[in-house]
Enzyme design. Structure first.
Site, PDB file in Angstrom:
ATOM      1  N   GLU A  76      46.584 -25.227  84.983  1.00 21.18           N
ATOM      2  CA  GLU A  76      45.364 -24.542  85.402  1.00 21.18           C
ATOM      3  C   GLU A  76      45.375 -23.062  85.015  1.00 21.18           C
ATOM      4  O   GLU A  76      44.359 -22.522  84.615  1.00 21.18           O
ATOM      5  CB  GLU A  76      45.191 -24.704  86.920  1.00 21.18           C
ATOM      6  N   ASP A  77      46.528 -22.413  85.110  1.00 21.32           N
ATOM      7  CA  ASP A  77      46.553 -20.957  84.966  1.00 21.32           C
ATOM      8  C   ASP A  77      47.128 -20.446  83.645  1.00 21.32           C
ATOM      9  O   ASP A  77      47.093 -19.253  83.391  1.00 21.32           O
ATOM     10  CB  ASP A  77      47.379 -20.325  86.105  1.00 21.32           C
TER      11      ASP A  77
END
Ligand code: MN
Length: 706
Positions: A76-77
């Site tokens: 996600e990051d």
């Protein structure tokens, strides 16, 4: 916990088989991926996944869960893909990281007003319970560090979400330490005043009764030991949040020990639990309404214990929980107990069992539920297993039955959105309207005022709402077309008689034909159910000599069949081509001069009408009254005396009424017949066929093809 080394040695403490190299390389992988990113606290980002992994190591979870915790934010990051995780680690880890990532995306859309739906969504998406456990550990660490977030509004939003979604999920899967920590930290953000006043009250009460607690504990132990029962007794303090919730619910004050403290008795086995209960109930006065047997009836999260309340030693009202060490483990760890590292020598878990889907597990738990509450919970579980949860572009959550499509979604948003939908985007990509939706999809419906529902949608929509809206729209459309046509026919008739069609003068005709509006009268004329000349004669009774005599339109007959979706007053005929029976899907075709012919949806003759959709009427068999309809059978009987008689006898024994018998061909050994028999359902016909097939005189019997 400041490095991977501490983590690895902690894991080694309970799992000597751990692959230290893999855990360390997962840490390095995450550290590099998050390089340069900081937490709100100013710490390097890697501290967060490391702490999450540490929480899971405290729970003695398996290696895959811990590696997942280390990697849980990289997809996600950072730029890392799942394929890379598969290559570097394993399919299992990639699958778990994928699950956590999906939950993280859902989390960002959450909406407290629909908390129950969100809890269901999160559960439905956590195909492997470890995904949810990692997510709960993630949330726990984020709550531990929530004070670093600057905005009070954001802190409160996160805390509220923790209370309404994550703490209840922790409770539902029975991990009580997650539940209590999440509740307490959220409580501290949302209502710090209430929390600190409860804590100071607890402190006052406990310090005043420190001695009391010790003496009560000693008395209880003595009473049990006198009966030869070995037990461990501890005092358990209730959490500030649970006290606060109880105070809110019951509008009570916290007054004494019983409000903040419960005693827990742990004994060897189940039989001793009941023995201990008996001893306590004989020695102390029982507080009514407090006894609960969660051993014979476990809670939905598998929690087991006996609960009771007594006026105990020193005349103090106390609450007591009685359980075995195994029950205690479940009470503390819930389903996480399954994923603990199993020590060597413990019976090997079969592969299948260790891969067990958590949902099956929970369903098993629920099957043991007996109380109405638990039953309700069970039903809800089944319900959401059949549901799919999707978002509108604004983030509203829409729950639909499984396999629902974008059209179902459109109708769930609004009837007009459904009626005017032309295309859909799922997660930003244009998709066909028939595309089935998946959990968490964000769906955007494109509409156009000039579009209308397509009858074909009915083939793929899943919700009753969408189906009925599509049908209603099509029926209305048809009515409007008939109405236009009827009005034109009437104008023509009136013009031929040198009169104007004046809608203000139609009342006598409306009354005569029992029509509720001009539109309805026109529509019935348009469908050929009412003769335009008859309307003219009602409006101008003296204008014209006797009309040419015509055969009465068949429409005057009331339909004797019970079919839903008919247009009132329209004559109905069963198609001779396909002989549809109740229980089969049917469609009506408007036939000039005859009214409506009912066909099976798979009738070959329907092809002829493909280019004339305006003639199709959506109908179905009514269920409130029986329909008696003719079925047509083709039977080959052996040429032997009594053959035919045995067949007709069997049919009438099966409540079939033979209306026609037709000899088709005759060979030396066999007769071939068409038999027409009245039945009330397609099942009735198949029952008759089955009976006949058992008859020795019958060579073959089947439904006639034509
Ligand atoms: Mn995280």
């Amino acid at each position: 916990m400041d490095s991977a080394t501490t983590l690895v040695s902690k894991i080694k403490g309970y799992n000597p088989d751990v692959n230290c190299g893999v855990v360390s390389s997962a840490y390095e992988f995450a550290r590099k991926a998050h390089h340069g990113q900081l937490r709100a606290s100013g710490d390097p980002y890697i501290t967060h996944p490391l702490q999450v992994a540490d929480i899971l190591a405290d729970m003695r979870l398996d290696q895959a869960s811990i590696i997942t915790a280390l990697l849980h934010d990289v997809v996600e990051d950072t730029g890392v893909t799942l394929d890379t995780i598969t290559d570097e680690f394993s399919d299992e880890v990639a699958r778990l990281v994928d699950g956590v990532t999906k939950l993280t995306r859902i989390e960002m859309q959450s909406d407290n007003k629909q908390a129950e739906n969100f809890r269901k969504l999160v559960l439905a998406m956590s195909e492997d319970i470890r995904v949810l456990i990692v997510k709960l550990a993630d949330r726990t660490h984020n709550m531990r560090t929530i004070d670093y977030i600057d905005s009070q509004e954001k802190r409160e939003r996160i805390a509220q979400e923790t209370l309404s979604i994550f703490a209840p999920l922790a409770e539902r899967i029975g991990i009580s330490h997650f539940q209590h920590e999440l509740e307490d930290r959220a409580f501290a953000v949302i209502n710090p005043g209430a929390r600190s006043s409860i804590i100071s009250r607890i402190d006052n009460l406990t310090s005043a009764s420190e001695n009391t607690v010790r003496r009560i504990r000693g008395e209880l132990l003595k009473v049990l030991e006198e009966q030869g029962l070995e037990a461990e007794i501890s005092g358990r303090q209730k959490t500030p949040y649970s006290i606060w919730r109880k105070m809110q619910r019951q509008k009570v004050e916290m007054e004494d020990l019983a409000d903040i403290m419960a005693f827990r008795i742990v004994v060897e086995d189940e039989a001793e639990c009941y023995r201990a209960l008996g001893i306590l109930h004989r020695n102390f006065k029982v507080v009514m309404g407090r006894f609960k047997d969660y051993i014979s009836t476990p809670k939905r999260n598998r929690y087991q214990s006996l609960h009771t309340g007594v006026i105990g030693p020193l005349k103090k009202k106390i609450e007591i929980q009685i359980r075995t060490p195994e029950m205690h483990e479940i009470a503390e760890r819930g389903v996480a107990a399954h994923w603990r590292y199993k020590e060597k020598g413990a019976p090997a878990q079969p592969e299948e069992k260790s891969q067990m889907k958590w949902l099956n597990d929970l369903v098993n738990i629920l099957e043991n539920a007996h109380s109405p509450d638990e039953f309700l919970e069970h039903t809800q579980m089944e319900m959401y297993a059949d549901q799919v949860f999707c978002f509108t572009p604004k983030g509203a959550l829409i729950a639909l039955p499984k396999d629902s499509t974008t059209v179902d979604f459109a109708y769930a948003v609004h009837t007009d959105v459904g009626n005017n939908c032309v295309a859909a985007k799922i997660n930003g990509k244009t998709r066909q309207l028939a595309t089935p939706l998946r959990n968490g999809d964000q769906v955007e419906i494109m509409t156009s005022k000039s579009t209308q529902p397509n009858p074909e949608w009915e083939n793929f929509v899943k919700t009753g709402r969408a189906k009925s809206m599509i049908r209603r729209f099509i029926r209305q459309q048809k009515q409007q077309e008939f109405s236009r046509l009827g009005k034109a026919l009437l104008k023509k008739t009136f013009r031929e008689e040198k009169r104007q069609l004046d809608t203000s003068k139609l009342l006598p005709a409306l009354a005569h034909f029992n029509a509720s509006s001009d539109e309805e009268l026109f529509a019935r004329v348009g469908e050929n159910l009412i003769d335009p000349d008859d309307v003219f004669n009602q409006v101008f009774p003296n204008a014209k000599p006797q009309p040419k005599k015509k055969p009465a339109p068949s429409s005057r007959r009331k339909p004797s069949l019970n079919i839903k979706g008919l247009i009132p007053g329209m004559a109905v005929h069963i198609g001779k081509c396909c002989h549809p029976l109740p229980g089969e899907r049917i469609i009506g075709i408007i036939t000039t001069g005859k009214g409506l012919t009912v066909h099976r949806v798979d009738c070959q003759n329907l092809e002829k009408f493909n280019t004339m959709p305006e003639l199709w009427v959506d109908i179905e068999w009514g269920r409130d009254q029986p329909n008696i309809v003719t079925a047509r059978l083709e039977a080959v009987l052996t040429n032997r005396p009594g053959s035919l008689a045995s067949v007709t006898t069997q049919i009438s024994q099966n409540q079939g009424n033979i209306t026609n018998l037709q000899l088709v061909s005759r060979e030396e050994d066999f007769f071939k017949f068409f038999i027409e028999v009245e039945v009330n359902h397609v099942r009735h016909m198949t029952a008759i066929i089955a009976t006949l097939r058992a008859n020795e005189a019958v060579e073959s019997v089947e439904r006639a093809k034509t």
